[in-house]
Design an enzyme around this catalytic site. Structure first.
Site, PDB file in Angstrom:
ATOM      1  N   ASP A 295     -31.638  17.764 -27.573  1.00 44.98           N
ATOM      2  CA  ASP A 295     -32.680  17.663 -26.550  1.00 44.98           C
ATOM      3  C   ASP A 295     -32.253  18.494 -25.352  1.00 44.98           C
ATOM      4  OD1 ASP A 295     -35.182  16.551 -25.555  1.00 44.98           O
ATOM      5  OD2 ASP A 295     -33.945  15.463 -24.126  1.00 44.98           O
TER       6      ASP A 295
ATOM      7  N   GLU B 280     -33.248  19.368 -20.973  1.00 43.82           N
ATOM      8  CA  GLU B 280     -34.003  19.119 -19.744  1.00 43.82           C
ATOM      9  C   GLU B 280     -34.112  20.441 -19.001  1.00 43.82           C
ATOM     10  OE1 GLU B 280     -35.561  16.411 -19.284  1.00 43.82           O
ATOM     11  OE2 GLU B 280     -34.533  15.179 -20.782  1.00 43.82           O
TER      12      GLU B 280
ATOM     13  N   GLU C  69     -41.537  17.401  -9.251  1.00 49.56           N
ATOM     14  CA  GLU C  69     -42.096  16.762 -10.444  1.00 49.56           C
ATOM     15  C   GLU C  69     -41.066  16.694 -11.572  1.00 49.56           C
ATOM     16  OE1 GLU C  69     -44.111  20.275  -9.809  1.00 49.56           O
ATOM     17  OE2 GLU C  69     -43.570  19.120  -8.007  1.00 49.56           O
TER      18      GLU C  69
ATOM     19  N   HIS D 234     -36.295  13.697 -14.843  1.00 45.62           N
ATOM     20  CA  HIS D 234     -34.921  13.589 -15.360  1.00 45.62           C
ATOM     21  C   HIS D 234     -33.871  13.229 -14.312  1.00 45.62           C
ATOM     22  CE1 HIS D 234     -34.666  17.574 -13.652  1.00 45.62           C
ATOM     23  NE2 HIS D 234     -35.390  18.122 -14.611  1.00 45.62           N
TER      24      HIS D 234
ATOM     25  N   HIS E 257     -35.531  10.349 -18.295  1.00 44.17           N
ATOM     26  CA  HIS E 257     -35.254  11.302 -19.372  1.00 44.17           C
ATOM     27  C   HIS E 257     -33.856  11.875 -19.140  1.00 44.17           C
ATOM     28  CE1 HIS E 257     -39.318  12.008 -21.253  1.00 44.17           C
ATOM     29  NE2 HIS E 257     -39.609  11.220 -20.232  1.00 44.17           N
TER      30      HIS E 257
ATOM     31  N   ASP F  41     -31.499  10.840 -24.927  1.00 47.93           N
ATOM     32  CA  ASP F  41     -32.652  11.162 -25.764  1.00 47.93           C
ATOM     33  C   ASP F  41     -32.235  11.708 -27.116  1.00 47.93           C
ATOM     34  OD1 ASP F  41     -34.159  10.317 -23.662  1.00 47.93           O
ATOM     35  OD2 ASP F  41     -35.185  12.217 -23.298  1.00 47.93           O
TER      36      ASP F  41
END
Length: 222
Positions: A7, A9, A52, A57, A150, A155
């Site tokens: 995963d 970010e 945002e 995260h 997140h 994740d």
């Protein structure tokens, strides 16, 4: 079979708009079983962090300021991935950022043909249902209580559990890992031969039935 469930970010939705990768995590599976080996790092994107994205995260500009640039971690990443199958949720998003960063570091992009998308797997298996990571964890009874925001590592770990369930559950990995030892046991055991004679009346009825048959196939083969 070696697989890396991973995963990422990022600062936003598309690297073509100037957004960059800020976190990567991948966990290793061998024969669908976690090995405990993983790779996890943060990177300094060299740009501002939109509010945002930070709200998703929790990674701030201040936190990322002293982290290495992606190109400093690129070699370690490529070595860790090796030729493993890559597994991600909504993989197109993560692959777009990974390949952008790899090319920006002067390295070859990853082949999309080696990627498994768990979002596609979920849509095929559960049409009409919710396919978010949270929803899949709930469906399979996977504890996600540690997932407050997140984060690439948590994740990836949760997704590894989801992927195992989507592809048949942990029993598949167990069977593969122990099949050889089970076969050794079966081959070395001296199994008793058991003779279960028919009751006299049943045997007589069976013989009478056979006597009525004309030219049975098994007699032709003798």
């Amino acid at each position: 079979m070696r697989e890396i469930v991973f995963d990422t970010e990022t600062t936003g939705l598309d690297p073509r708009d100037g957004h960059r990768l800020v976190e990567f995590a991948g966990v290793e599976l061998v024969e669908r079983m976690p090995t405990g080996r993983h790779l996890h790092f943060y990177t300094n994107p060299g740009r501002s962090m939109p509010l945002e994205a930070e709200q998703v995260h929790g990674l701030s500009e201040e936190f990322l300021r002293d982290k290495p640039k992606f190109r400093e971690k690129a070699g370690e990443l490529v070595a860790f991935l090796g030729d493993a199958i890559l597994v991600a949720h909504n993989a197109q998003f993560d692959m777009r950022f990974l390949n952008f960063e790899l090319e920006h570091a002067g390295l070859k992009p990853l082949d999309s043909g080696r990627v498994v998308d768990t979002l596609d797997l979920s849509r095929k298996r559960f049409p009409g249902a919710k396919h978010t990571l949270d929803a899949l964890c709930t469906r399979f009874g996977i504890d996600r209580s540690a997932r407050i925001l997140h984060g690439a590592l948590i994740d990836a770990e949760l997704l590894a559990d989801v992927y195992i369930e989507l592809t048949g559950g942990r029993q598949i990995g167990f069977d593969l890992s122990v099949s050889a030892s089970i076969r050794e046991v079966v081959d070395t055991v001296s199994w008793p031969v058991r003779d279960f004679p028919l009751p006299a009346e049943d045997e007589a009825a069976h013989r009478a039935f056979l006597d009525k048959m004309k030219e049975p196939l098994w007699r032709k083969s003798v």
